[in-house]
Design an enzyme around this catalytic site. Sequence first.
Site, PDB file in Angstrom:
ATOM      1  N   LYS A 174       0.835  -1.209   0.000  1.00 22.29           N
ATOM      2  CA  LYS A 174       0.000   0.000   0.000  1.00 22.29           C
ATOM      3  C   LYS A 174       0.873   1.265   0.000  1.00 22.29           C
ATOM      4  O   LYS A 174       0.537   2.263  -0.646  1.00 22.29           O
ATOM      5  CB  LYS A 174      -0.940  -0.014   1.213  1.00 22.29           C
ATOM      6  CG  LYS A 174      -1.848   1.188   1.333  1.00 22.29           C
ATOM      7  CD  LYS A 174      -2.963   1.216   0.299  1.00 22.29           C
ATOM      8  CE  LYS A 174      -3.788   2.478   0.455  1.00 22.29           C
ATOM      9  NZ  LYS A 174      -4.948   2.544  -0.422  1.00 22.29           N
ATOM     10  N   LYS A 242      -1.797  11.224   5.646  1.00 23.74           N
ATOM     11  CA  LYS A 242      -1.455  10.163   6.613  1.00 23.74           C
ATOM     12  C   LYS A 242      -0.706   9.036   5.910  1.00 23.74           C
ATOM     13  O   LYS A 242       0.335   8.574   6.361  1.00 23.74           O
ATOM     14  CB  LYS A 242      -2.765   9.660   7.241  1.00 23.74           C
ATOM     15  CG  LYS A 242      -2.604   8.486   8.163  1.00 23.74           C
ATOM     16  CD  LYS A 242      -3.408   7.254   7.883  1.00 23.74           C
ATOM     17  CE  LYS A 242      -4.542   7.176   6.980  1.00 23.74           C
ATOM     18  NZ  LYS A 242      -4.943   5.839   6.589  1.00 23.74           N
TER      19      LYS A 242
END
Length: 290
Positions: A174, A242
């Site tokens: 990811k 984030k």
Amino acid sequence: MSDKHVIAYVGLGIMGRPAASHLLRAGHELRVYARRPEAMEPLAELGATPCKSAAEAAEGARFAFTNVSDTPDVEEVVLGPGGYAESLAAGSVVVDMSTIAPQAARDIAAALAAKDVAFIDAPVSGGQAGAEAGTLAFMCGGAEEAFAAASPLFEIMGSSHVLVGGSGAGQVAKCVNQILIGATVDAVAESFKMARRLGVEPAKVREAIAGGFAGSKVLEVHAKRIIEDDYVPGFKARLHLKDIKIAIEAARGCGVEVPSAEEFRARLEKVIGQGHGEDDSSVAAKALDD
Ligand code: NAP
């Protein structure tokens, strides 16, 4: 053994609500918890059982999903007071669809292993549209047996699921995904700004190049937002910040420089500082506004 399971699900936002609704429609028994009770209503209307805590949602569950915001949220829902770990039985599986730090995934997996509960880090790509259509791409880390057990559920919510490696490997994939998307959003913003300055219509450029090697989901979805200056999320800028921070930290931790990720982070910080944190992350393009 029945192929229908009791499933706990916490994190009923842009991604979690549609993903969880597919599990329900596939015939599984869904037990949900949300901090704001009204967030459970749409799923309760479809037949889910609203609960007063994550621990209550996990009672009798074979699988317990998290799709919350950040690392501390997953830790709280899984391991905190009133969390999944309080009531999950040995042999059950926690599946985390959130994007969190790879090391945190490994730590949570280790804490759960002490209770004989498996943990799969299963961050996704595909966005809100993929969650709604049931076409998410799952990138997974964890034990093969738990991954195989959860695979029928991934099939319901997604169109691909790959076990990348052991715990945390899904989150590493990811990180790669988020670096690639950020760099491409930056390149779209710069090159389309150039096209406009040169008197060429960006929408036509997008149409012309879509079928060639530069064609991509970013060109399809994000470039459209940038051209139309319409940043309804989507994937919120504050969440992409984030994610890019997680990726930069992971890269620094292994001594790799990621300047494209640093640039995307700087652009996101600039536009978030201007009040765009809840807009789609492609709003980073506005960092180039004069
Ligand atoms: P979102 O719309 O903000 O939803 C997050 C949900 O999690 C909210 O309902 C929130 O509840 C809940 N939550 C957060 N912390 C919690 C906690 N400590 N306890 C209980 N509930 C908590 O975010 P999203 O876009 O669905 O994203 C969810 C995750 O998927 C994130 O990790 C994100 O990075 C990742 N992701 C998102 C996309 C995308 O395109 N949106 C794509 C891929 C991956 P409240 O409403 O009470 O705050």
